[in-house]
Motif scaffolding. Sequence first.
Motif, PDB file in Angstrom:
ATOM      1  N   GLY A  58       0.782  -1.228   0.000  1.00  9.92           N
ATOM      2  CA  GLY A  58       0.000   0.000   0.000  1.00  9.92           C
ATOM      3  C   GLY A  58       0.813   1.276   0.000  1.00  9.92           C
ATOM      4  N   VAL A  59       2.132   1.168  -0.135  1.00  9.55           N
ATOM      5  CA  VAL A  59       2.992   2.351  -0.138  1.00  9.55           C
ATOM      6  C   VAL A  59       2.944   3.026  -1.505  1.00  9.55           C
ATOM      7  N   ASP A  60       2.801   4.336  -1.502  1.00 13.18           N
ATOM      8  CA  ASP A  60       2.767   5.130  -2.736  1.00 13.18           C
ATOM      9  C   ASP A  60       4.172   5.136  -3.350  1.00 13.18           C
ATOM     10  N   ASN A  83      -9.045   6.650  10.443  1.00 13.42           N
ATOM     11  CA  ASN A  83      -9.348   6.748   9.011  1.00 13.42           C
ATOM     12  C   ASN A  83      -9.021   5.449   8.290  1.00 13.42           C
ATOM     13  N   LYS A  84      -7.918   4.804   8.666  1.00 12.63           N
ATOM     14  CA  LYS A  84      -7.524   3.541   8.037  1.00 12.63           C
ATOM     15  C   LYS A  84      -8.562   2.456   8.285  1.00 12.63           C
ATOM     16  N   LEU A  85      -9.199   2.500   9.450  1.00 13.82           N
ATOM     17  CA  LEU A  85     -10.214   1.505   9.775  1.00 13.82           C
ATOM     18  C   LEU A  85     -11.575   1.830   9.158  1.00 13.82           C
ATOM     19  N   GLY A  86     -11.685   3.021   8.567  1.00 19.27           N
ATOM     20  CA  GLY A  86     -12.904   3.368   7.841  1.00 19.27           C
ATOM     21  C   GLY A  86     -13.983   4.041   8.664  1.00 19.27           C
ATOM     22  N   ALA A  87     -13.702   4.387   9.924  1.00 20.34           N
ATOM     23  CA  ALA A  87     -14.710   5.045  10.759  1.00 20.34           C
ATOM     24  C   ALA A  87     -14.796   6.534  10.421  1.00 20.34           C
ATOM     25  N   ASP A  88     -15.880   7.151  10.858  1.00 21.44           N
ATOM     26  CA  ASP A  88     -16.150   8.555  10.553  1.00 21.44           C
ATOM     27  C   ASP A  88     -15.662   9.440  11.698  1.00 21.44           C
ATOM     28  N   ASN A  89     -14.611  10.215  11.444  1.00 19.03           N
ATOM     29  CA  ASN A  89     -14.099  11.175  12.421  1.00 19.03           C
ATOM     30  C   ASN A  89     -14.889  12.468  12.260  1.00 19.03           C
ATOM     31  N   ILE A  90     -15.675  12.844  13.267  1.00 18.36           N
ATOM     32  CA  ILE A  90     -16.559  14.007  13.126  1.00 18.36           C
ATOM     33  C   ILE A  90     -15.780  15.312  12.965  1.00 18.36           C
ATOM     34  N   ARG A 120       8.780  11.526   6.509  1.00 12.92           N
ATOM     35  CA  ARG A 120       7.484  11.762   7.153  1.00 12.92           C
ATOM     36  C   ARG A 120       7.202  10.662   8.178  1.00 12.92           C
ATOM     37  N   THR A 121       6.755  11.068   9.359  1.00  9.81           N
ATOM     38  CA  THR A 121       6.477  10.099  10.423  1.00  9.81           C
ATOM     39  C   THR A 121       5.199  10.445  11.190  1.00  9.81           C
ATOM     40  N   GLU A 122       4.324  11.239  10.577  1.00 11.44           N
ATOM     41  CA  GLU A 122       3.176  11.768  11.312  1.00 11.44           C
ATOM     42  C   GLU A 122       1.946  10.852  11.305  1.00 11.44           C
ATOM     43  N   SER A 123       1.832   9.985  10.322  1.00  6.12           N
ATOM     44  CA  SER A 123       0.613   9.183  10.180  1.00  6.12           C
ATOM     45  C   SER A 123       0.933   7.714   9.929  1.00  6.12           C
ATOM     46  N   PHE A 124      -0.102   6.919   9.892  1.00  9.72           N
ATOM     47  CA  PHE A 124       0.021   5.485   9.611  1.00  9.72           C
ATOM     48  C   PHE A 124       0.722   5.253   8.276  1.00  9.72           C
ATOM     49  N   ASP A 125       0.245   5.925   7.231  1.00 12.21           N
ATOM     50  CA  ASP A 125       0.854   5.755   5.910  1.00 12.21           C
ATOM     51  C   ASP A 125       2.276   6.305   5.866  1.00 12.21           C
ATOM     52  N   ASP A 126       2.535   7.377   6.621  1.00  9.16           N
ATOM     53  CA  ASP A 126       3.889   7.933   6.692  1.00  9.16           C
ATOM     54  C   ASP A 126       4.875   6.902   7.231  1.00  9.16           C
ATOM     55  N   LEU A 127       4.465   6.184   8.273  1.00 10.78           N
ATOM     56  CA  LEU A 127       5.341   5.187   8.887  1.00 10.78           C
ATOM     57  C   LEU A 127       5.729   4.112   7.879  1.00 10.78           C
ATOM     58  N   LYS A 128       4.766   3.618   7.145  1.00  5.03           N
ATOM     59  CA  LYS A 128       5.062   2.570   6.163  1.00  5.03           C
ATOM     60  C   LYS A 128       5.963   3.097   5.047  1.00  5.03           C
ATOM     61  N   LEU A 129       5.678   4.305   4.582  1.00  2.00           N
ATOM     62  CA  LEU A 129       6.481   4.913   3.519  1.00  2.00           C
ATOM     63  C   LEU A 129       7.938   5.079   3.952  1.00  2.00           C
ATOM     64  N   SER A 130       8.146   5.674   5.110  1.00  4.17           N
ATOM     65  CA  SER A 130       9.504   5.942   5.579  1.00  4.17           C
ATOM     66  C   SER A 130      10.247   4.653   5.909  1.00  4.17           C
ATOM     67  N   SER A 152       3.510  -8.153   7.714  1.00  5.52           N
ATOM     68  CA  SER A 152       2.729  -8.326   8.936  1.00  5.52           C
ATOM     69  C   SER A 152       1.686  -7.220   9.074  1.00  5.52           C
ATOM     70  N   ILE A 153       2.075  -5.979   8.782  1.00  2.00           N
ATOM     71  CA  ILE A 153       1.131  -4.855   8.854  1.00  2.00           C
ATOM     72  C   ILE A 153       0.037  -5.017   7.803  1.00  2.00           C
ATOM     73  N   SER A 154       0.435  -5.406   6.602  1.00  2.00           N
ATOM     74  CA  SER A 154      -0.533  -5.608   5.518  1.00  2.00           C
ATOM     75  C   SER A 154      -1.539  -6.696   5.873  1.00  2.00           C
ATOM     76  N   ASP A 155      -1.054  -7.765   6.481  1.00  2.00           N
ATOM     77  CA  ASP A 155      -1.947  -8.851   6.890  1.00  2.00           C
ATOM     78  C   ASP A 155      -2.925  -8.373   7.959  1.00  2.00           C
ATOM     79  N   LYS A 156      -2.439  -7.547   8.883  1.00  4.51           N
ATOM     80  CA  LYS A 156      -3.317  -7.013   9.933  1.00  4.51           C
ATOM     81  C   LYS A 156      -4.394  -6.105   9.336  1.00  4.51           C
ATOM     82  N   GLU A 157      -4.016  -5.285   8.373  1.00  2.46           N
ATOM     83  CA  GLU A 157      -4.994  -4.434   7.691  1.00  2.46           C
ATOM     84  C   GLU A 157      -6.088  -5.274   7.052  1.00  2.46           C
ATOM     85  N   ALA A 158      -5.678  -6.336   6.344  1.00  2.00           N
ATOM     86  CA  ALA A 158      -6.638  -7.207   5.666  1.00  2.00           C
ATOM     87  C   ALA A 158      -7.547  -7.908   6.676  1.00  2.00           C
ATOM     88  N   GLU A 159      -6.975  -8.320   7.796  1.00  2.00           N
ATOM     89  CA  GLU A 159      -7.751  -8.995   8.848  1.00  2.00           C
ATOM     90  C   GLU A 159      -8.823  -8.073   9.417  1.00  2.00           C
TER      91      GLU A 159
END
Length: 344
Positions: A68-70, A245-252, A171-181, A201-208
């Motif tokens: 999932g890394v850009d 956001n990664k889990l798909g919930a709505d942050n008001i 970049r180290t501020e977000s979930f996607d930043d961690l994977k990218l860096s 392992s992270i990818s498998d957890k996301e899918a789970e």
Amino acid sequence: MRKGLLALFIIFTLVLSACSSNSKEGGANKPTESPNAQQEQNNGEADKDKEKDKENQGTDTGQTFDDGVDEAKLKETLDQFPAAAVERVVTTSVPITEMLHVLGVTPVGVPTSTNPIPAAFDQVERIGSPMQPDLEVVTALQPQLLIGAESLRSTLEKNLEGIKLERAYMRTESFDDLKLSFKALGTYFNKQEEMNAVLKSISDKEAELEKKAEGKQLPTVMLIIGTSDSFMVMSEKSYLGSLVNKLGADNIATSILKVSDTYSPINMENVVEADPDIILVLASGDHGATEDKFQKEVEKNEIWTKLSAYQNKKVHILDYSMFGVTSISNVEKALTKISEYFYQ
């Protein structure tokens, strides 16, 4: 007379033969290049090799899964680094320090911080705060590369002005930043095996967790962080917000409150109108905001008690060590814990 003509003919033939031979020899022997010309050619070939090395970075990671890394952002990140991997590295970032440890790369200098540094680096030189490293210590370590957090780039650049040292910011501020860096570091330091094990392992957890969410209505969520002065609402730009956001919930904060900053003051009237299903509170004693302080905030403002999340006991106090600091090692645990709150 005939003898004279015959002799003249023989001489003429010999001359033509000699000319032809010289012409062939001249075509076969190239002019000798000057030393300067040869050096320029060698330098040009070396530059091409360096460019080729950079182009190849990140293209051969041995992956058999989608992390999932850009890839465009990955290349942009890698382009900051020297063409060849260096040995003497210092870092001013705690999350990056942890990444280097996970990859099996030992820096010569790490930041001085109240946040935990891997125990394996206890003997590694401390170079000062992430925002303002001690330049004398850094210089004495003779590093070939300094790696810092992108969020502190401008501050660090001012402090490092005048020092000739290769630098890269991540970049180290977000979930996607961690994977990218993490992928950028693993690729650059040729640690594909260690890198792929963690990313898989992270990818498998996301899918789970994605499968776990199938057919379920995800809640609306409000994220709050406590400071020494007050409590503020967090958008998806925050680390915790990126997990939600990664889990798909709505942050008001994003969908209803329409905040644009990472942290914004709480407008209780708007919060009551949004009435989130769950409230996640990030409180840290180190930052002057304990769980007790939040309880006192609720007691002095009864509007909190009107919220569905409060009435249904869906207000959760989060561990700052897990959710307040970005960490490649804790990211799976953090995702899992948040999902548990969603599916209770």
